[in-house]
Write a protein that holds these residues in place. Structure first.
Motif, short mmCIF file in Angstrom:
data_model
loop_
_atom_site.label_atom_id
_atom_site.label_comp_id
_atom_site.label_asym_id
_atom_site.label_seq_id
_atom_site.Cartn_x
_atom_site.Cartn_y
_atom_site.Cartn_z
N GLU A 102 3.05 10.96 4.22
CA GLU A 102 2.91 9.80 5.11
C GLU A 102 1.92 8.78 4.56
O GLU A 102 2.13 7.57 4.70
CB GLU A 102 2.46 10.27 6.51
CG GLU A 102 2.33 9.18 7.52
CD GLU A 102 3.64 8.46 7.83
OE1 GLU A 102 3.55 7.34 8.36
OE2 GLU A 102 4.73 8.98 7.55
N ILE A 103 0.87 9.21 3.91
CA ILE A 103 -0.11 8.25 3.38
C ILE A 103 0.52 7.39 2.29
O ILE A 103 0.30 6.19 2.23
CB ILE A 103 -1.41 8.93 2.92
CG1 ILE A 103 -2.49 7.86 2.71
CG2 ILE A 103 -1.18 9.78 1.69
CD1 ILE A 103 -3.89 8.41 2.65
N LYS A 104 1.36 7.98 1.45
CA LYS A 104 2.04 7.22 0.40
C LYS A 104 3.04 6.24 1.03
O LYS A 104 3.14 5.09 0.60
CB LYS A 104 2.75 8.16 -0.56
CG LYS A 104 3.39 7.46 -1.72
CD LYS A 104 3.96 8.45 -2.72
CE LYS A 104 4.55 7.76 -3.92
NZ LYS A 104 5.03 8.73 -4.92
N ARG A 105 3.75 6.70 2.04
CA ARG A 105 4.70 5.81 2.70
C ARG A 105 4.00 4.61 3.30
O ARG A 105 4.46 3.47 3.18
CB ARG A 105 5.48 6.57 3.79
CG ARG A 105 6.64 5.76 4.36
CD ARG A 105 7.22 6.38 5.60
NE ARG A 105 6.33 6.34 6.74
CZ ARG A 105 6.01 5.24 7.43
NH1 ARG A 105 6.51 4.08 7.08
NH2 ARG A 105 5.21 5.30 8.46
N PHE A 136 -8.32 2.39 3.31
CA PHE A 136 -8.15 1.84 4.64
C PHE A 136 -6.67 1.56 4.90
O PHE A 136 -5.99 1.05 4.01
CB PHE A 136 -8.90 0.50 4.76
CG PHE A 136 -10.38 0.59 4.58
CD1 PHE A 136 -11.21 0.73 5.67
CD2 PHE A 136 -10.94 0.53 3.30
CE1 PHE A 136 -12.60 0.81 5.51
CE2 PHE A 136 -12.31 0.60 3.13
CZ PHE A 136 -13.14 0.74 4.23
N PRO A 137 -6.19 1.83 6.10
CA PRO A 137 -4.81 1.50 6.42
C PRO A 137 -4.66 -0.01 6.60
O PRO A 137 -5.67 -0.73 6.69
CB PRO A 137 -4.56 2.24 7.74
CG PRO A 137 -5.91 2.34 8.35
CD PRO A 137 -6.88 2.47 7.22
N PRO A 138 -3.42 -0.49 6.67
CA PRO A 138 -3.22 -1.92 6.91
C PRO A 138 -3.87 -2.33 8.23
O PRO A 138 -3.87 -1.56 9.18
CB PRO A 138 -1.70 -2.07 7.00
CG PRO A 138 -1.13 -0.81 6.48
CD PRO A 138 -2.18 0.24 6.57
N ALA A 139 -4.43 -3.51 8.24
CA ALA A 139 -5.06 -4.01 9.46
C ALA A 139 -4.03 -4.73 10.31
O ALA A 139 -3.19 -5.45 9.79
CB ALA A 139 -6.20 -4.95 9.10
N ASP A 171 -0.29 9.66 -5.27
CA ASP A 171 0.68 10.75 -5.46
C ASP A 171 0.05 12.11 -5.13
O ASP A 171 0.68 12.95 -4.49
CB ASP A 171 1.22 10.76 -6.89
CG ASP A 171 2.20 9.64 -7.17
OD1 ASP A 171 2.75 9.05 -6.21
OD2 ASP A 171 2.42 9.34 -8.37
N TYR A 172 -1.19 12.31 -5.57
CA TYR A 172 -1.90 13.55 -5.29
C TYR A 172 -2.06 13.76 -3.78
O TYR A 172 -1.81 14.85 -3.27
CB TYR A 172 -3.27 13.53 -5.97
CG TYR A 172 -4.14 14.72 -5.66
CD1 TYR A 172 -4.14 15.83 -6.49
CD2 TYR A 172 -4.95 14.74 -4.53
CE1 TYR A 172 -4.93 16.93 -6.21
CE2 TYR A 172 -5.74 15.84 -4.23
CZ TYR A 172 -5.73 16.93 -5.07
OH TYR A 172 -6.50 18.02 -4.77
#
Length: 93
Positions: free
Chosen positions: A40-43, A87-90, A31-32
């Motif tokens: 976008e990072i939360k989405r 890390f983002p989804p692989a 949330d922060y």
């Protein structure tokens, strides 16, 4: 705490590493980041069709080297001296 970003999250946040203070859980950290950097990072972490009861995060969040999915998920507690890796989804196949 130190929060380190990898791959596309580095581009989204615009930094390789940041310092964050005052958040108590992984969910509060996300949330922060959404509020202070970009939603976008939360989405990408919480708002994709791959997120569900068995997989609360789409990507990988490590706290001091431990995957939060093997701890308390989004409720994993954080301390000021922790190091968090996001890390983002692989992709692949």
């Amino acid at each position: 705490m130190r929060v380190k970003f990898y791959a596309t999250f580095r581009e989204i946040i615009g930094k390789k590493e940041i310092e964050v203070h005052g958040v108590r859980t992984v969910h509060e950290l996300i949330d922060y980041l959404a509020e202070h950097y970009t939603p976008e990072i939360k989405r990408q972490l919480l708002g994709t069709p791959r997120v569900g009861p068995d997989k609360p995060i789409d990507g990988m969040v490590l706290v001091n080297g431990h995957n939060v999915l093997h701890l308390k998920g989004l409720d994993t507690e954080l301390n000021e001296e922790d190091v968090v890796h996001i890390f983002p989804p692989a992709g692949g196949g």
